[in-house]
Design an enzyme around this catalytic site. Structure first.
Site, PDB file in Angstrom:
ATOM      1  N   LYS A   1      23.356  41.183  39.075  1.00  0.00           N
ATOM      2  CA  LYS A   1      22.233  41.749  40.235  1.00  0.00           C
ATOM      3  C   LYS A   1      20.914  41.776  39.405  1.00  0.00           C
ATOM      4  CE  LYS A   1      25.195  44.748  43.055  1.00  0.00           C
ATOM      5  NZ  LYS A   1      25.546  46.008  43.826  1.00  0.00           N
TER       6      LYS A   1
ATOM      7  N   LYS B   1      35.997  32.752  47.935  1.00  0.00           N
ATOM      8  CA  LYS B   1      36.595  34.398  48.773  1.00  0.00           C
ATOM      9  C   LYS B   1      35.431  34.417  49.646  1.00  0.00           C
ATOM     10  CE  LYS B   1      36.258  38.992  47.602  1.00  0.00           C
ATOM     11  NZ  LYS B   1      36.028  40.082  46.676  1.00  0.00           N
TER      12      LYS B   1
ATOM     13  N   LYS C   1      30.703  38.939  52.404  1.00  0.00           N
ATOM     14  CA  LYS C   1      29.781  39.240  53.513  1.00  0.00           C
ATOM     15  C   LYS C   1      28.294  38.781  53.042  1.00  0.00           C
ATOM     16  CE  LYS C   1      29.581  44.241  51.500  1.00  0.00           C
ATOM     17  NZ  LYS C   1      29.716  45.522  51.845  1.00  0.00           N
TER      18      LYS C   1
END
Ligand code: TRP
Length: 333
Positions: A115, A197, A200
């Site tokens: 991040k 995968k 979102k």
């Protein structure tokens, strides 16, 4: 709340829209666990702000997520469903646990590094402290088990370490939680890149089916899903990743086994197959979306759920926090 039941804790961040992968991996799990455990389920809005959020969206997402979980079958009568920021004990315990956590180990966390790279302009203290807040979440409720995705494994390990450290310095205070890493039984991949995968936050939204997608969008996305140059509808993830992913999605949403699905689609062309998968998914999503919309229109009900959730959670959390304060030598009145 039955004493004999073990305590379970899980939380989800109210960011972005959820995909059908989240539905299978997390939401359905929450529903199936609520009878067997004393469940605490939180909407982790305090974790969410570790990356910059649009306030109006954060507020909206929080309520839609709550409505979605209830629409999918999470029962506020059976479990404690609440918003993290409604229980101040999370921030309070986090502060104490910070003094049992080393800067070096936080700097080494994979998610923090990822991040930080992604949000290089905002590497804030909260981002680094994320795992400690998560430890506070879990330890406040004496959770025995914590079902999370594999990406949260490192955070769970650190929560266990922090609990043990505290227990060793003082006396047994925290339950050392057990991580349960959800092997979804079915892993759902991106429709356009079957090696990834379904996420979102994927770059191309056409590879993900969101729980909020309407029927036309669902059908269009499945129509474009990658398959292969063959023609056989067979489960073979190594050689036919796209088709296998579609079979997995179909089997979960139609409630059939993979062999049953293979048999059903024997001799059928890819185009027709993709349409059938899309229709099955769309048929399943429609009632969930309708129920979510109905709940969202009933703010008084949702606020009531949140109020009683926060009360139940606060009661349990305060008990733990007061034990902690006593052990570390905070004078209490
Ligand atoms: N970090 C978790 C996630 O992104 C969400 C979360 C916050 C959580 N607090 C938690 C999960 C406590 C389990 C237990 O998925």
């Amino acid at each position: 709340m039955e004493e004999s039941k073990k305590t379970l804790y899980s939380a989800v961040q109210p960011t972005n829209s959820l995909t059908i992968g989240n539905y299978i991996g997390a939401i359905k799990n929450w529903v199936s666990l609520q009878n067997d455990y004393n469940c605490f389920y939180a909407i982790a809005n305090m974790h969410a702000i570790t990356v910059r959020q649009n306030p109006a969206e954060l507020r909206k997402n929080t309520l839609s997520l709550l409505a979605l979980y209830i629409a999918c079958g999470v029962d506020p009568e059976k479990c404690t469903l609440y918003i993290q920021s409604h229980v101040p004990a999370h921030a309070e315990l986090c502060w104490v646990l910070n003094t049992f956590t080393y800067v070096g180990e936080m700097e080494r966390m994979t998610q923090f590094k990822d991040k930080s790279a992604k949000h290089a302009d905002n590497i804030n203290m909260g981002l680094m402290d994320y795992p400690v807040l998560m430890a506070a979440d879990i330890l406040l409720y004496g959770a025995d088990v914590v079902p999370v995705g594999l990406d949260q494994r490192q955070h769970l390990e650190i929560a266990r370490d922090i609990a043990q450290r505290f227990n060793n310095v003082y006396s047994p205070t925290f339950t050392v939680p057990e991580g349960v890493y959800m092997k979804h039984g079915a892993k759902i991949n991106d429709l356009l890149d079957s090696t990834k995968k379904m996420s979102k936050s994927a770059e191309n939204v056409n590879g993900s089916i969101f729980l909020s997608d309407d029927r036309d969008t669902v059908l269009r996305k499945f129509k474009r899903a990658v398959t292969d140059s063959g023609s056989e509808i067979k489960y073979d993830p190594d050689n036919k990743a796209g088709v296998s992913n579609l079979l997995t999605i179909y089997s979960v949403f139609a409630g059939k086994t993979i062999p049953e699905a293979e048999k059903q689609f024997a001799g059928v062309g890819y185009g027709e197959f993709k349409l059938a998968v899309g229709e099955t998914v769309a048929d399943k999503l429609a009632p969930l979306q309708a129920e979510q919309a109905r709940l969202l229109a009933d703010k008084a009900y949702l606020d009531g759920v949140l109020k009683s959730g926060a009360e139940k959670a606060s009661y349990a959390a305060r008990k733990t926090l007061s034990k902690v304060y006593k052990k570390i030598g905070f004078y209490q009145i």
